[in-house]
Design an enzyme around this catalytic site. Structure first.
Site, PDB file in Angstrom:
ATOM      1  N   SER A   1       0.931  -1.210   0.142  1.00  0.00           N
ATOM      2  CA  SER A   1       0.043  -0.062   0.088  1.00  0.00           C
ATOM      3  C   SER A   1       0.805   1.341  -0.129  1.00  0.00           C
ATOM      4  O   SER A   1       0.503   2.283  -0.380  1.00  0.00           O
ATOM      5  CB  SER A   1      -0.681   0.152   1.231  1.00  0.00           C
ATOM      6  OG  SER A   1      -1.578  -0.959   1.252  1.00  0.00           O
TER       7      SER A   1
ATOM      8  N   HIS B   1      -1.141  -2.828  -7.411  1.00  0.00           N
ATOM      9  CA  HIS B   1      -2.068  -2.485  -6.079  1.00  0.00           C
ATOM     10  C   HIS B   1      -3.511  -2.707  -6.482  1.00  0.00           C
ATOM     11  O   HIS B   1      -3.872  -1.796  -7.245  1.00  0.00           O
ATOM     12  CB  HIS B   1      -1.458  -0.953  -5.791  1.00  0.00           C
ATOM     13  CG  HIS B   1      -2.046  -0.668  -4.468  1.00  0.00           C
ATOM     14  ND1 HIS B   1      -2.571   0.853  -4.410  1.00  0.00           N
ATOM     15  CD2 HIS B   1      -2.155  -1.172  -3.320  1.00  0.00           C
ATOM     16  CE1 HIS B   1      -2.916   0.796  -3.047  1.00  0.00           C
ATOM     17  NE2 HIS B   1      -2.831  -0.401  -2.513  1.00  0.00           N
TER      18      HIS B   1
ATOM     19  N   GLU C   1      -3.668  -0.390  -9.768  1.00  0.00           N
ATOM     20  CA  GLU C   1      -2.542   0.297  -9.898  1.00  0.00           C
ATOM     21  C   GLU C   1      -1.270  -0.319 -10.346  1.00  0.00           C
ATOM     22  O   GLU C   1      -1.021  -1.252  -9.409  1.00  0.00           O
ATOM     23  CB  GLU C   1      -2.113   1.331  -8.784  1.00  0.00           C
ATOM     24  CG  GLU C   1      -3.286   2.479  -8.367  1.00  0.00           C
ATOM     25  CD  GLU C   1      -3.141   3.527  -7.292  1.00  0.00           C
ATOM     26  OE1 GLU C   1      -3.329   4.196  -7.217  1.00  0.00           O
ATOM     27  OE2 GLU C   1      -2.461   2.695  -6.158  1.00  0.00           O
TER      28      GLU C   1
END
Ligand code: CAA
Ligand code: NAD
Length: 308
Positions: free
Chosen positions: A141, A162, A174
Site C-alpha cells: 500500500s 496494487h 494500480e
C-alpha cells in the site's frame, strides 16, 4: 503454459499473455480477493500463508464472496452460477510452503503484512529458487517497490500491482513501474490486471502511488478531527457519505482496510518525511492497534463488529 524459451523473441503482446499461473503469498483479505479474481478469470492460483487455519479461512471467504458474485451475475441461471463457483474453486490450491509452489509459475505476488523487512526476506528467499522467467510483484500500500525488490537478482522482473479492498468489487488496479522494472515486465503486469477485468492505471514508484497518497492523509485527518473533539465518528462518517458521496465514512473505511495496515502506512511515511504534517501518526490509531483492535478483521476497531 509456453516455456520461457519460446516466449523470448515473441512480441510484447504475446509475452503479456504469459501470466496464467501464479502464487499469491498472504491469504488475508487482499490475498484471498486477488486469488479469487485470478481464478474467476481462468488463472491457476496457489495461495500461501503461515498456517492451515488461515488458509481454511481464506478459502471459506472466497467461496462466500463467489456466492455473492454469482447470485448477481447468474441471477437468471443458478446452475451456471454453481458451475462458476465450482470451476473457480477448482483453480485454487493452498499451501503453507511458498518455496514448494514457485517452481513453474509466471508470477509471485505478495500480499503479506505491510513490513519492508518481512517482504524483502520473502522475496530474497523465493528469488533463489523461482525460475528466471517468473515475475515478482508486490501489493504494498505504501512501501517503495524498489526497496522491496532490493535483495533480489530480478529487479527488472519486479513491479507493483496494487489492488483495492474488496478486490472482487473494486474496479481499479494500480500498476507500478519501479526504477529497474523492465518494459516487458510492466506490460505483462498491465495485461494481467486487464485480464482480471480491472481498469489499470500506471504509476511511478512514489509513496502511496496515486490513490493512497490522497486517501490515507484524508483518513488520518478524519481521526485528528475526531481526536480534537470536532465531531463524533458517527457524524463524520455520515457527513462524508451524504455530503461527499463516499460509499463509506472514514472510520468505516479505516476499519475495513485494517487499523494495523493503516498505522504501518502512516508510520512508514512519517519515518521517510518526519516534517510533513500529512504523515503525522495518530495516537488514537496507535492505541487501538496496541489493544489488538484492528478493525473488521479482528471484530473491533473504531466500531464493534462482534455479534453478542
Ligand atoms: N465479494 C463479493 N461481493 C461483494 C463483496 C465481496 N467482498 N462486498 C460487497 N459485495 C457486493 C454485494 O453482493 C452487494 O451486492 P447486492 O447487494 O447488489 O447483492 C454489493 O456489493 C453492495 O454491498 P453491500 O450492500 O454489502 O454494501 P455497500 O453497498 O456499502 O458496498 C462496498 C460495499 C463495495 C465495499 C462499498 O461500501 C465501497 O465501495 N466501499 C469503499 C471501499 C473502498 O474505498 N475501498 C478502497 C480502500 S483503500 C485500499 O484498498 C488500498 C489500500 O492500500 C489500503
Ligand atoms: P491481512 O492482515 O488481512 O493479511 C495478511 C496475511 O499475510 C495474513 O494472513 C498473514 O498470516 C500473512 N502473512 C504474514 N507474513 C507472512 C509470510 N511471511 N508468509 C506468508 N504469509 C504471511 O492484510 P491485508 O489487508 O490482506 O494486506 C496485505 C497487504 O496488502 C499489505 O501489504 C497491505 O498494505 C496491502 N493492501 C491492503 C489493503 C487493504 O485495504 N487492507 C489494500 C491494498 C493493499
Amino acid at each position: 503454459m509456453m516455456s520461457h524459451q519460446i516466449v523470448r523473441g515473441m512480441s510484447t503482446a504475446c509475452r503479456m499473455s504469459q501470466i496464467k499461473k501464479l502464487v499469491v503469498v498472504g491469504g488475508g483479505q487482499m490475498g484471498a480477493g486477488i486469488a479469487q479474481v485470478s481464478a474467476a478469470t481462468g488463472h491457476e492460483v496457489t495461495i500461501c500463508d503461515v498456517n492451515e487455519d488461515v488458509l481454511t479461512k481464506s478459502t471459506a471467504a472466497i467461496e462466500k464472496s463467489l456466492q455473492r458474485v454469482a447470485s448477481k451475475k447468474f441471477a437468471e441461471n443458478p446452475d451456471q452460477g454453481k458451475s462458476f463457483i465450482s470451476e473457480t474453486m477448482s483453480r485454487i490450491q493452498t499451501s503453507t510452503d511458498p518455496r514448494s509452489c514457485v517452481g513453474d509459475v509466471d508470477l509471485v505476488l505478495e500480499a503479506i503484512v505491510e513490513n519492508l523487512k518481512i517482504k524483502q526476506d520473502l522475496f530474497k528467499d523465493l528469488d533463489s529458487i523461482a525460475p528466471a522467467h517468473t515475475i515478482f510483484a508486490t501489493n504494498t500500500s505504501s512501501l517503495p517497490v524498489r526497496d522491496i525488490a532490493a535483495n533480489t537478482t530480478r529487479k527488472d522482473r519486479f513491479g507493483g500491482v496494487h489492488f483495492f479492498n474488496p478486490v472482487p468489487m473494486m474496479k481499479l488496479v494500480e500498476v507500478v513501474k519501479a526504477y529497474d522494472t523492465s518494459q516487458d515486465t510492466f506490460d505483462a503486469l498491465l495485461a494481467w490486471g486487464k485480464a482480471l477485468g480491472k481498469t489499470v492505471v500506471s504509476c511511478k514508484d512514489t509513496p502511496g502511488f496515486l490513490v493512497n497518497r490522497l486517501l490515507v492523509p484524508y483518513l488520518l485527518e478524519a481521526v485528528r478531527l475526531y481526536e480534537r473533539g470536532d465531531g463524533t465518528k458517527e457524524d463524520i462518517d455520515t457527513a462524508m457519505k451524504l455530503g461527499a458521496g463516499y460509499p463509506m465514512g472514514p472510520f468505516q473505511l479505516l476499519d475495513y482496510v485494517g487499523l494495523d495496515t493503516s498505522k504501518f502506512i502512516i508510520a512508514g511515511w512519517h519515518e521517510m518525511d518526519p516534517t510533513n504534517p500529512l504523515f503525522k501518526p495518530s495516537p488514537l490509531l496507535d492505541r487501538l492497534v496496541a489493544e489488538g483492535k484492528l478493525g473488521m478483521k479482528s471484530g473491533e476497531g473504531f466500531y464493534s463488529y462482534r455479534k453478542y
